[in-house]
Design a protein around this motif. Structure first.
Motif, PDB file in Angstrom:
ATOM      1  N   VAL A   1      -6.652   1.466   0.515  1.00  0.00           N
ATOM      2  CA  VAL A   1      -5.838   0.312   0.894  1.00  0.00           C
ATOM      3  C   VAL A   1      -6.580  -0.571   1.894  1.00  0.00           C
ATOM      4  O   VAL A   1      -6.644  -1.793   1.743  1.00  0.00           O
ATOM      5  CB  VAL A   1      -4.480   0.772   1.456  1.00  0.00           C
ATOM      6  CG1 VAL A   1      -3.757  -0.383   2.140  1.00  0.00           C
ATOM      7  CG2 VAL A   1      -3.614   1.351   0.350  1.00  0.00           C
ATOM      8  N   GLN A   2      -7.159   0.039   2.941  1.00  0.00           N
ATOM      9  CA  GLN A   2      -7.847  -0.746   3.959  1.00  0.00           C
ATOM     10  C   GLN A   2      -9.344  -0.873   3.687  1.00  0.00           C
ATOM     11  O   GLN A   2      -9.960  -1.852   4.074  1.00  0.00           O
ATOM     12  CB  GLN A   2      -7.622  -0.130   5.349  1.00  0.00           C
ATOM     13  CG  GLN A   2      -8.028  -1.039   6.486  1.00  0.00           C
ATOM     14  CD  GLN A   2      -7.385  -0.685   7.816  1.00  0.00           C
ATOM     15  OE1 GLN A   2      -7.815  -1.181   8.853  1.00  0.00           O
ATOM     16  NE2 GLN A   2      -6.358   0.136   7.810  1.00  0.00           N
ATOM     17  N   SER A   3      -9.915   0.088   2.996  1.00  0.00           N
ATOM     18  CA  SER A   3     -11.371   0.130   2.830  1.00  0.00           C
ATOM     19  C   SER A   3     -11.867  -0.487   1.531  1.00  0.00           C
ATOM     20  O   SER A   3     -13.082  -0.594   1.318  1.00  0.00           O
ATOM     21  CB  SER A   3     -11.855   1.587   2.906  1.00  0.00           C
ATOM     22  OG  SER A   3     -11.250   2.382   1.895  1.00  0.00           O
TER      23      SER A   3
ATOM     24  N   THR B   1       5.447   8.338   2.616  1.00  0.00           N
ATOM     25  CA  THR B   1       4.173   8.016   3.250  1.00  0.00           C
ATOM     26  C   THR B   1       4.204   8.242   4.761  1.00  0.00           C
ATOM     27  O   THR B   1       3.165   8.489   5.366  1.00  0.00           O
ATOM     28  CB  THR B   1       3.723   6.583   2.921  1.00  0.00           C
ATOM     29  OG1 THR B   1       4.738   5.651   3.305  1.00  0.00           O
ATOM     30  CG2 THR B   1       3.424   6.441   1.431  1.00  0.00           C
ATOM     31  N   MET B   2       5.387   8.186   5.377  1.00  0.00           N
ATOM     32  CA  MET B   2       5.472   8.612   6.769  1.00  0.00           C
ATOM     33  C   MET B   2       5.193  10.104   6.886  1.00  0.00           C
ATOM     34  O   MET B   2       4.558  10.556   7.848  1.00  0.00           O
ATOM     35  CB  MET B   2       6.844   8.291   7.358  1.00  0.00           C
ATOM     36  CG  MET B   2       7.014   6.858   7.805  1.00  0.00           C
ATOM     37  SD  MET B   2       8.508   6.604   8.800  1.00  0.00           S
ATOM     38  CE  MET B   2       9.801   6.939   7.599  1.00  0.00           C
TER      39      MET B   2
ATOM     40  N   GLY C   1       0.809  -1.209   0.000  1.00  0.00           N
ATOM     41  CA  GLY C   1       0.000   0.000   0.000  1.00  0.00           C
ATOM     42  C   GLY C   1       0.839   1.254   0.000  1.00  0.00           C
ATOM     43  O   GLY C   1       0.561   2.210  -0.732  1.00  0.00           O
ATOM     44  N   ALA C   2       1.884   1.271   0.816  1.00  0.00           N
ATOM     45  CA  ALA C   2       2.749   2.454   0.872  1.00  0.00           C
ATOM     46  C   ALA C   2       3.382   2.728  -0.485  1.00  0.00           C
ATOM     47  O   ALA C   2       3.461   3.882  -0.938  1.00  0.00           O
ATOM     48  CB  ALA C   2       3.828   2.261   1.936  1.00  0.00           C
ATOM     49  N   GLU C   3       3.848   1.676  -1.144  1.00  0.00           N
ATOM     50  CA  GLU C   3       4.474   1.852  -2.458  1.00  0.00           C
ATOM     51  C   GLU C   3       3.471   2.405  -3.466  1.00  0.00           C
ATOM     52  O   GLU C   3       3.806   3.271  -4.287  1.00  0.00           O
ATOM     53  CB  GLU C   3       5.024   0.503  -2.945  1.00  0.00           C
ATOM     54  CG  GLU C   3       5.848   0.599  -4.207  1.00  0.00           C
ATOM     55  CD  GLU C   3       6.355  -0.747  -4.691  1.00  0.00           C
ATOM     56  OE1 GLU C   3       6.999  -0.776  -5.748  1.00  0.00           O
ATOM     57  OE2 GLU C   3       6.089  -1.769  -4.023  1.00  0.00           O
TER      58      GLU C   3
ATOM     59  N   VAL D   1      -7.278   5.834  -7.591  1.00  0.00           N
ATOM     60  CA  VAL D   1      -7.653   4.950  -6.485  1.00  0.00           C
ATOM     61  C   VAL D   1      -6.469   4.049  -6.174  1.00  0.00           C
ATOM     62  O   VAL D   1      -5.902   3.419  -7.073  1.00  0.00           O
ATOM     63  CB  VAL D   1      -8.889   4.095  -6.837  1.00  0.00           C
ATOM     64  CG1 VAL D   1      -9.184   3.100  -5.717  1.00  0.00           C
ATOM     65  CG2 VAL D   1     -10.106   4.977  -7.088  1.00  0.00           C
ATOM     66  N   VAL D   2      -6.112   3.984  -4.897  1.00  0.00           N
ATOM     67  CA  VAL D   2      -5.028   3.112  -4.449  1.00  0.00           C
ATOM     68  C   VAL D   2      -5.632   1.886  -3.776  1.00  0.00           C
ATOM     69  O   VAL D   2      -6.448   2.000  -2.864  1.00  0.00           O
ATOM     70  CB  VAL D   2      -4.102   3.842  -3.460  1.00  0.00           C
ATOM     71  CG1 VAL D   2      -3.002   2.905  -2.981  1.00  0.00           C
ATOM     72  CG2 VAL D   2      -3.496   5.078  -4.110  1.00  0.00           C
ATOM     73  N   SER D   3      -5.230   0.704  -4.224  1.00  0.00           N
ATOM     74  CA  SER D   3      -5.708  -0.570  -3.673  1.00  0.00           C
ATOM     75  C   SER D   3      -4.539  -1.367  -3.124  1.00  0.00           C
ATOM     76  O   SER D   3      -3.421  -1.279  -3.634  1.00  0.00           O
ATOM     77  CB  SER D   3      -6.396  -1.418  -4.749  1.00  0.00           C
ATOM     78  OG  SER D   3      -7.420  -0.718  -5.400  1.00  0.00           O
TER      79      SER D   3
END
Length: 440
Positions: free
Chosen positions: A258-260, A163-164, A129-131, A281-283
């Motif tokens: 990522v989580q949803s 992402t941090m 997800g971070a990538e 959209v990020v998956s």
């Protein structure tokens, strides 16, 4: 629903938690694994499936964590197991950038179909997800020619340097790891339990901060439902108002799903609950049944702005993970798991709301689908109570229920059961939680 394993779907305690074999393995972990890698449960798994996890001592635990929203279709869903086995027998890796293969293309096609909106889309696959979040921002920066990125209070977007910077919570995610990537700014989130604002008012507050402190950024990145920040569901109208502002100002709206995503919230993507159509959209997480895979899917004109060779990675879209993802999508669609998530919400929310009526320490019950949470406070107000969250989760763990905590203040219990879990296991889990509250 087809269960993924012969593992009995019932909570069973063979020993205390942790048992002797888990204690031995934990001692080995402490000698071999870096101290910075923590664990929620003090047990070591040997099998998992349906709604349970079995440990090395023969204890069978109810799974309300799904490996942090990863094993949405179950930890060993039959289609996923078969697809991975078949692909492994064919080949495990060639690198899509060297000799491409159909599985990657097929996953991209499915994502282009499933993500919100009817516009022409493109997808690119990564590992985590971070990538994927980091690459979404790279894409937005190239497409807009701008650098600034806006994230939100309580956000969690990953553990890489960029992402941090996007993530709001310092401990444990950021403490001591700086300096962080520049040109990252933060705006206030809609947090109905704590700010009392309706969605449009909360959006006006956020947009005012963005316009005054940032101007016109390259992108706005937001989780439609907050994850690590506390499972915060923004007030209705907040997300659409932000998306409208982005469209009017040429800002790329990035939905971190990522989580949803992947049926978790009772829709394939949480954005659908408000008819939201993000630009990107990020998956990740639930996308591949436990194999490492993530994706960025978005408007073709934005995705194709990056020069050839600018996106990719050695393992991105690994053939085993792609085979798993195709099987996950087939499982969700053929077994009606979007509807199943809605049923889980009805069952669990009803029980949690009843529990709230009898316990003033439960300040809020929230979430959608199988992404639910309770926020715990000290009686008589809304002061966060992280000690209670730790005590209740520890009591549940001792009785064989895997429960996770989260939240900026560490005072939220979150529930992420696999969609393959039975009603009977959910009922048992809530009974354990009820006793845990009584004891804490």
């Amino acid at each position: 629903m087809t269960l993924s394993t012969a593992l009995a779907q019932v909570r069973h305690l063979e020993t205390e938690i942790p048992g002797p074999r888990s204690r031995d393995l934990m001692a080995r972990k402490q000698e071999a694994v870096a101290r910075g890698v923590g664990t929620t449960m003090p047990v070591f798994a040997v099998r998992a499936g349906g709604g349970v996890v079995e440990d090395v001592d023969g204890n069978v635990l109810i799974d309300l964590g799904s490996g942090i929203a990863v094993t949405t279709v179950g930890a060993s869903a039959p289609r996923v197991v078969d697809a991975v086995r078949e692909q492994a027998e064919a080949f495990t890796h060639t690198c899509f950038m060297v000799t491409p293969y159909e599985g990657y293309v097929a996953v991209a096609e499915r994502l282009n179909r499933l993500t919100p909106g009817t516009h022409t889309k493109r997808s690119v696959l990564f590992n985590s997800g971070a990538e994927a979040v980091e690459n979404a921002i790279k894409i937005a920066r190239v497409a807009t020619g701008r650098q600034a990125v806006v994230a939100f209070d309580h956000a969690y977007h990953g553990r890489t340097n960029l992402t941090m910077a996007l993530t709001a919570k310092s401990m444990p995610y950021k403490q001591g790891f700086g300096p962080f990537a520049p040109e990252v700014y933060r705006a206030p989130l809609s947090y109905p339990y704590r700010d009392g604002l309706d969605g449009p008012a909360a959006a006006r507050r956020a947009i005012d901060v963005i316009e005054k402190q940032v101007g016109t950024p390259a992108a706005l990145v937001i989780e439609p439902i907050q994850g690590e920040g506390g499972f915060i569901v923004p007030a209705p109208g907040f997300l659409p108002a932000l998306a409208d502002w982005c469209r009017a100002n040429g800002v790329v709206f990035i939905a971190d799903e990522v989580q949803s995503g992947f049926a978790r919230t009772g829709a394939f993507f949480a954005s659908e609950h408000e008819d939201l159509v993000p630009d990107l959209v990020v998956s990740a997480k639930g996308i591949a049944g436990g194999l490492p895979l993530s994706a960025v899917t978005g408007r073709a004109e934005i995705m194709d702005a990056v020069h050839a060779g600018g996106l990719g990675g050695t393992y991105g879209g690994n053939p085993l993970a792609c085979a798993a993802a195709l099987a996950v999508i087939e499982t969700i669609e053929s077994e009606g798991l979007v509807d199943r998530a809605q049923k889980i919400e009805m069952l669990m929310k009803d029980r949690l709301l009843r529990l709230q009526k009898d316990d003033p320490r439960i300040g809020d019950v929230r979430g959608r689908g199988a992404m639910l949470a309770v926020e715990l406070v000290r009686p008589g107000g809304d002061e966060p109570d992280p000690d209670l969250a730790r005590a209740v989760s520890a009591a549940a763990h001792r009785q064989g229920v895997i429960v996770l905590t989260c939240g900026t203040y560490g005072n939220v219990l979150r529930f992420l059961p696999p969609l393959s879990i039975s009603d009977e296991l959910l009922e048992d889990a809530v009974e354990v939680l009820t006793r845990a509250f009584a004891e804490s």
